[in-house]
Scaffold this active site. Structure first.
Site: not given
Ligand code: C5P
Length: 280
Positions: A10, A91-93, A129
């Site tokens: 993505k 990973l995590s990229s 995502d």
């Molecule tokens: O939802 P996900 O675990 O992928 O998000 C990882 C981190 O990214 C969240 O814990 C948050 O700190 C941050 N995030 C955010 N706003 C978003 C998506 C992610 O603050 N819309």
């Protein structure tokens, strides 16, 4: 019986941070596309639910119950499946590896079991995502990731993806933001006739996480400079919260040459050339 599903990378061509909710999540406005490169998930019917991980980027990724692929399978009620994740994306990229894997698993189980895909809200529970990755196509992503508007396919162009092999934790990047209320993209996006028109539009847009990520990992700035200096590169920008950056090229030859040169100059970086994933 073995079934397979691609989990394409993505790419956030733009990523505007437009606000922050009371629960801390950020409001986003992003033009998202999917690449031809990605991970691959295969499934075969077998008693019990299991996951094994292979591929060049498998190291460091646990196959335990909290793996997003297994969480996605459980969300779909899958019980008797042996899943394999071929990990090709770092990973995590910032290119949605984990989210795209989870979404691909949701599609795979839905196809095998003849069930429907979960709602955007349920997909959001796996990660912000995951909703946009549910149907990999050019989309506008808003809200915290759950408001998805499908868009027409973009004119053809090529990308070089380059990652300096640093992992930048997404929450840390969001926390480091100095400004959380930035302008969104235009309310209605134009239809771009050719790559040049698209590139001109993108040049006026931003990734609002880029400066913060570069502060945390200065290697990202080096990647952006190196990509931007390659002949034919119309735009170099970071995807997601990094550290993967992309260069955009109207010419496939230019993209392939740029990737060869970058990889030769920086053997430790992860570098690939890719086109856009085709869709209707
Ligand atoms: O939802 P996900 O675990 O992928 O998000 C990882 C981190 O990214 C969240 O814990 C948050 O700190 C941050 N995030 C955010 N706003 C978003 C998506 C992610 O603050 N819309």
């Amino acid at each position: 019986m073995t079934a397979a599903e691609l989990a394409p990378a993505k790419i956030n061509l733009t990523l505007h941070v437009t606000g922050q909710r009371a629960d801390g999540y950020h409001l986003l406005d992003s033009l998202v596309v999917f690449a031809e490169v990605g991970d691959l998930i295969t499934a075969r019917r077998l008693r019990g639910l299991s996951l094994s991980i292979t591929g060049p980027e498998a190291a460091g990724l646990g196959a335990g119950a909290d793996n997003l692929v297994l969480r996605a399978a459980r969300l779909m009620g899958a019980r008797d499946l042996a899943l394999t994740l071929h990990k090709a994306l770092p990973l995590s990229s910032g290119i949605g590896g984990g989210s795209s894997d989870a979404a691909a698993c949701l599609r795979l189980v839905a196809r095998l079991e003849g069930t429907t895909l979960p709602s955007m809200r349920a997909a959001l529970g796996l990660g912000a995502d995951v909703p946009v990755c549910l149907t990999p196509r050019t989309s506008r992503m808003q809200g915290i990731g759950e408001a998805i508007t499908p868009l027409a396919p973009l004119p053809a162009f090529w990308m070089v993806l380059a990652n300096p092999r640093v992992e930048v934790p997404t929450p840390q990047v969001f926390r480091a933001l100095e400004q959380r209320e930035n302008a969104p993209m235009p309310a209605s996006l134009p239809l771009w006739g050719d790559a040049a028109a698209l590139f001109a539009f993108l040049a006026d847009q931003r990734n609002d996480l880029q400066a913060a990520a570069c502060q945390i990992a200065p290697e990202i700035g080096q990647v952006l400079t190196a990509l931007g200096a390659t002949p034919g590169c119309a735009l170099a920008r970071m995807s997601g919260s990094g550290a993967t950056c992309f260069g955009l090229y109207a010419s496939q030859d230019d993209a392939e040459r740029a990737a060869r040169e970058l990889q030769a100059a920086h053997p430790e970086w992860w570098v690939v050339t890719t086109g856009l994933l085709a869709h209707q």
